[in-house]
Design an enzyme around this catalytic site. Structure first.
Site, PDB file in Angstrom:
ATOM      1  N   CYS A  42       0.815  -1.229   0.000  1.00 24.22           N
ATOM      2  CA  CYS A  42       0.000   0.000   0.000  1.00 24.22           C
ATOM      3  C   CYS A  42       0.842   1.269   0.000  1.00 24.22           C
ATOM      4  O   CYS A  42       0.318   2.365  -0.216  1.00 24.22           O
ATOM      5  CB  CYS A  42      -0.952  -0.007   1.182  1.00 24.22           C
ATOM      6  SG  CYS A  42      -1.902  -1.529   1.292  1.00 24.22           S
TER       7      CYS A  42
ATOM      8  N   ASN B 206     -10.132  -0.429   0.579  1.00 23.62           N
ATOM      9  CA  ASN B 206      -8.669  -0.371   0.526  1.00 23.62           C
ATOM     10  C   ASN B 206      -8.196  -0.892  -0.836  1.00 23.62           C
ATOM     11  O   ASN B 206      -8.264  -2.095  -1.099  1.00 23.62           O
ATOM     12  CB  ASN B 206      -8.098  -1.217   1.667  1.00 23.62           C
ATOM     13  CG  ASN B 206      -6.583  -1.220   1.691  1.00 23.62           C
ATOM     14  OD1 ASN B 206      -5.931  -0.789   0.748  1.00 23.62           O
ATOM     15  ND2 ASN B 206      -6.014  -1.718   2.776  1.00 23.62           N
TER      16      ASN B 206
ATOM     17  N   HIS C 163      -3.098   6.826   3.076  1.00 24.90           N
ATOM     18  CA  HIS C 163      -3.555   5.518   2.592  1.00 24.90           C
ATOM     19  C   HIS C 163      -4.922   5.216   3.205  1.00 24.90           C
ATOM     20  O   HIS C 163      -5.137   5.416   4.400  1.00 24.90           O
ATOM     21  CB  HIS C 163      -2.544   4.441   2.978  1.00 24.90           C
ATOM     22  CG  HIS C 163      -3.025   3.052   2.713  1.00 24.90           C
ATOM     23  ND1 HIS C 163      -3.671   2.711   1.547  1.00 24.90           N
ATOM     24  CD2 HIS C 163      -2.986   1.921   3.466  1.00 24.90           C
ATOM     25  CE1 HIS C 163      -3.994   1.433   1.591  1.00 24.90           C
ATOM     26  NE2 HIS C 163      -3.592   0.937   2.749  1.00 24.90           N
TER      27      HIS C 163
HETATM   28  O1  UT7 Z   1      -3.373  -1.753   3.857  1.00 26.13           O
HETATM   29  C1  UT7 Z   1      -3.202  -2.335   5.106  1.00 26.13           C
HETATM   30  C2  UT7 Z   1      -4.207  -3.410   5.295  1.00 26.13           C
HETATM   31  N1  UT7 Z   1      -4.764  -3.716   6.530  1.00 26.13           N
HETATM   32  C3  UT7 Z   1      -5.219  -2.863   7.475  1.00 26.13           C
HETATM   33  O2  UT7 Z   1      -5.011  -1.704   7.503  1.00 26.13           O
HETATM   34  C4  UT7 Z   1      -6.027  -3.522   8.572  1.00 26.13           C
HETATM   35  C5  UT7 Z   1      -5.841  -2.878   9.913  1.00 26.13           C
HETATM   36  N2  UT7 Z   1      -6.780  -3.419  10.852  1.00 26.13           N
HETATM   37  C6  UT7 Z   1      -8.100  -3.065  10.852  1.00 26.13           C
HETATM   38  O3  UT7 Z   1      -8.515  -2.263  10.040  1.00 26.13           O
HETATM   39  C7  UT7 Z   1      -8.989  -3.648  11.912  1.00 26.13           C
HETATM   40  O4  UT7 Z   1      -8.215  -4.344  12.871  1.00 26.13           O
HETATM   41  C8  UT7 Z   1     -10.091  -4.574  11.342  1.00 26.13           C
HETATM   42  C9  UT7 Z   1     -11.102  -3.777  10.570  1.00 26.13           C
HETATM   43  C10 UT7 Z   1      -9.479  -5.646  10.467  1.00 26.13           C
HETATM   44  C11 UT7 Z   1     -10.825  -5.253  12.505  1.00 26.13           C
HETATM   45  O5  UT7 Z   1     -11.370  -4.248  13.356  1.00 26.13           O
HETATM   46  P1  UT7 Z   1     -11.174  -4.343  14.940  1.00 26.13           P
HETATM   47  O6  UT7 Z   1     -11.878  -3.209  15.533  1.00 26.13           O
HETATM   48  O7  UT7 Z   1      -9.697  -4.481  15.193  1.00 26.13           O
HETATM   49  O8  UT7 Z   1     -11.961  -5.663  15.267  1.00 26.13           O
HETATM   50  P2  UT7 Z   1     -11.437  -6.990  15.993  1.00 26.13           P
HETATM   51  O9  UT7 Z   1     -10.550  -7.776  15.091  1.00 26.13           O
HETATM   52  O10 UT7 Z   1     -10.929  -6.620  17.358  1.00 26.13           O
HETATM   53  O11 UT7 Z   1     -12.785  -7.762  16.201  1.00 26.13           O
HETATM   54  C12 UT7 Z   1     -13.804  -7.282  17.101  1.00 26.13           C
HETATM   55  C13 UT7 Z   1     -14.968  -8.236  17.020  1.00 26.13           C
HETATM   56  C14 UT7 Z   1     -14.562  -9.691  17.186  1.00 26.13           C
HETATM   57  O12 UT7 Z   1     -15.599 -10.354  17.880  1.00 26.13           O
HETATM   58  P3  UT7 Z   1     -15.494 -10.620  19.461  1.00 26.13           P
HETATM   59  O13 UT7 Z   1     -14.266 -11.450  19.629  1.00 26.13           O
HETATM   60  O14 UT7 Z   1     -15.373  -9.265  20.090  1.00 26.13           O
HETATM   61  O15 UT7 Z   1     -16.767 -11.318  19.767  1.00 26.13           O
HETATM   62  C15 UT7 Z   1     -14.517 -10.198  15.762  1.00 26.13           C
HETATM   63  O16 UT7 Z   1     -14.750 -11.589  15.682  1.00 26.13           O
HETATM   64  O17 UT7 Z   1     -15.586  -8.122  15.731  1.00 26.13           O
HETATM   65  C16 UT7 Z   1     -15.663  -9.426  15.135  1.00 26.13           C
HETATM   66  N3  UT7 Z   1     -15.522  -9.256  13.699  1.00 26.13           N
HETATM   67  C17 UT7 Z   1     -16.569  -9.008  12.906  1.00 26.13           C
HETATM   68  N4  UT7 Z   1     -17.876  -8.878  13.167  1.00 26.13           N
HETATM   69  C18 UT7 Z   1     -18.690  -8.585  12.133  1.00 26.13           C
HETATM   70  C19 UT7 Z   1     -14.392  -9.289  12.951  1.00 26.13           C
HETATM   71  N5  UT7 Z   1     -14.696  -9.047  11.654  1.00 26.13           N
HETATM   72  C20 UT7 Z   1     -16.029  -8.861  11.606  1.00 26.13           C
HETATM   73  C21 UT7 Z   1     -16.928  -8.582  10.575  1.00 26.13           C
HETATM   74  N6  UT7 Z   1     -18.244  -8.443  10.883  1.00 26.13           N
HETATM   75  N7  UT7 Z   1     -16.529  -8.418   9.297  1.00 26.13           N
END
Ligand code: UT7
Length: 319
Positions: free
Chosen positions: A116, A270, A240
């Site tokens: 990216c 993204n 980005h």
């Molecule tokens: O170009 C670079 C590429 N990558 C990035 O920049 C990614 C950087 N990271 C992020 O943007 C975020 O970490 C994510 C968007 C990937 C995830 O967001 P988060 O706020 O860090 O969520 P999390 O992984 O802590 O998950 C929170 C909850 C979890 O459930 P529990 O354990 O709290 O019950 C996940 O299982 O949200 C759940 N979850 C979802 N729920 C609904 C994870 N993905 C989803 C989803 N829909 N798509």
């Protein structure tokens, strides 16, 4: 320390263009097949919809044609083509080969893969070619991440999408636009975000998030320091577009208010190498950039790479 040498020939952007696939995939479309909701995706990422489709070569040709048109340049005017992409259409040759042929260019062409951060890597490389005597360089950022995304994985499917944007860089007698730049990488963190050959993107989202904010801010501060300006002097930050919360956190640490940022993530998701130039092209189309404005481009990505550049729009001596 990477500063812009004042005795080298500088460059300015004279044309820009974007290309997005026609097909729009909304969060509700994803929620029809994935265990997710529009509400979760919107609040956690800022993404409402994304564009899916096309090949890296097709999208690159389309955005480049528009950039050439705005610059008022013909294919024979271009001395080099640099294509930033993480998703080439084939392993060999580079996708820039097909783009070069379809545009009718007769110059060197190569791909850069810095994930990216790729467009900023390519833009700095383009400035380097001009410092070495090239007159005009076409710089494109394109990715078709949908082809390496597992559409059954709710951890990645809502994030990644396809798109392209391009700029024409031309040598400028007035010192050029690039006041400061920084290219960075930490290969020891590569396991947090990767795709094996033929495989899908694997990501530790939380760890990438944490690192992203820090490395974007570090890189931005290096470029600002090389440029000899502060964040207060910036008219626009073009970050980005990975997650609106990453952008907000990085801008807050830099002391830049959100009204001074270019945001497309709600509509594009993204798009990796295309994300920064897509947001820049939209800001330019909207007339948000004036001659003499200071702009910061800043990105991070797999590798884990980071890159930033401070531009003075129109060149250093432009009134
Ligand atoms: O170009 C670079 C590429 N990558 C990035 O920049 C990614 C950087 N990271 C992020 O943007 C975020 O970490 C994510 C968007 C990937 C995830 O967001 P988060 O706020 O860090 O969520 P999390 O992984 O802590 O998950 C929170 C909850 C979890 O459930 P529990 O354990 O709290 O019950 C996940 O299982 O949200 C759940 N979850 C979802 N729920 C609904 C994870 N993905 C989803 C989803 N829909 N798509």
């Amino acid at each position: 320390m990477p500063t812009t040498r004042t005795n080298a020939t500088g460059a300015i952007i004279t044309g820009w263009g974007s290309a997005l696939p026609e097909r729009i995939v909304t969060n509700d479309d994803l929620a029809a097949t994935l265990d997710t909701t529009d509400e979760w995706i919107t609040t956690r990422t800022g993404i409402r919809e994304r564009r899916i489709g096309g090949s890296t070569t097709e999208l690159s040709v389309a955005s480049a044609r528009r950039a050439l048109e705005i610059a008022g340049r013909s294919p024979e005017d271009i001395d080099a083509l640099v294509l930033a992409t993480t998703t080439p259409d084939r392993l060999v040759p580079a996708s820039s080969a097909g783009v070069q042929a379809q545009l009718g260019l007769s110059c060197g062409a190569f791909d850069i893969n810095a994930a990216c951060s790729g467009f900023v890597y390519a833009l700095v490389t383009g400035h380097g070619l001009i410092a070495l005597g090239a007159e005009r360089v076409l710089v494109i950022g394109t990715d078709t991440l949908s082809r390496i995304t597992d559409w059954d994985d709710r951890g990645t499917a809502p994030l990644f999408a396809d798109g392209s944007a391009a700029v024409v860089l031309e040598s400028a007698a007035n010192g050029g636009q690039l006041l400061g730049w920084d290219l960075d990488a930490d290969g020891s963190a590569e396991h947090f975000l990767y795709a094996e050959l033929g495989g899908f993107i694997q990501m530790d989202g939380k760890e990438v998030f944490r690192r992203a904010v820090r490395i974007m801010v570090d890189s931005a501060q290096k470029s600002l320091s090389h440029a000899g300006i502060s964040a207060d002097d910036l008219a626009l930050v073009v970050p980005h577009q990975a997650n609106i919360r990453i952008i907000e956190a990085a801008c807050e640490r830099l002391g830049v208010t959100m009204d001074r940022t270019a945001i497309t993530i709600d509509r594009t998701g993204n798009t990796s190498s295309a994300s920064i130039p897509l947001a820049l092209a939209e800001a330019l189309d909207q007339g948000r950039v004036r001659y003499g404005d200071h702009i910061l481009l800043v990105g991070f990505g797999a590798g884990m790479t980071a890159a930033s550049a401070v531009l003075r729009w129109g060149g250093q001596d432009h009134d």
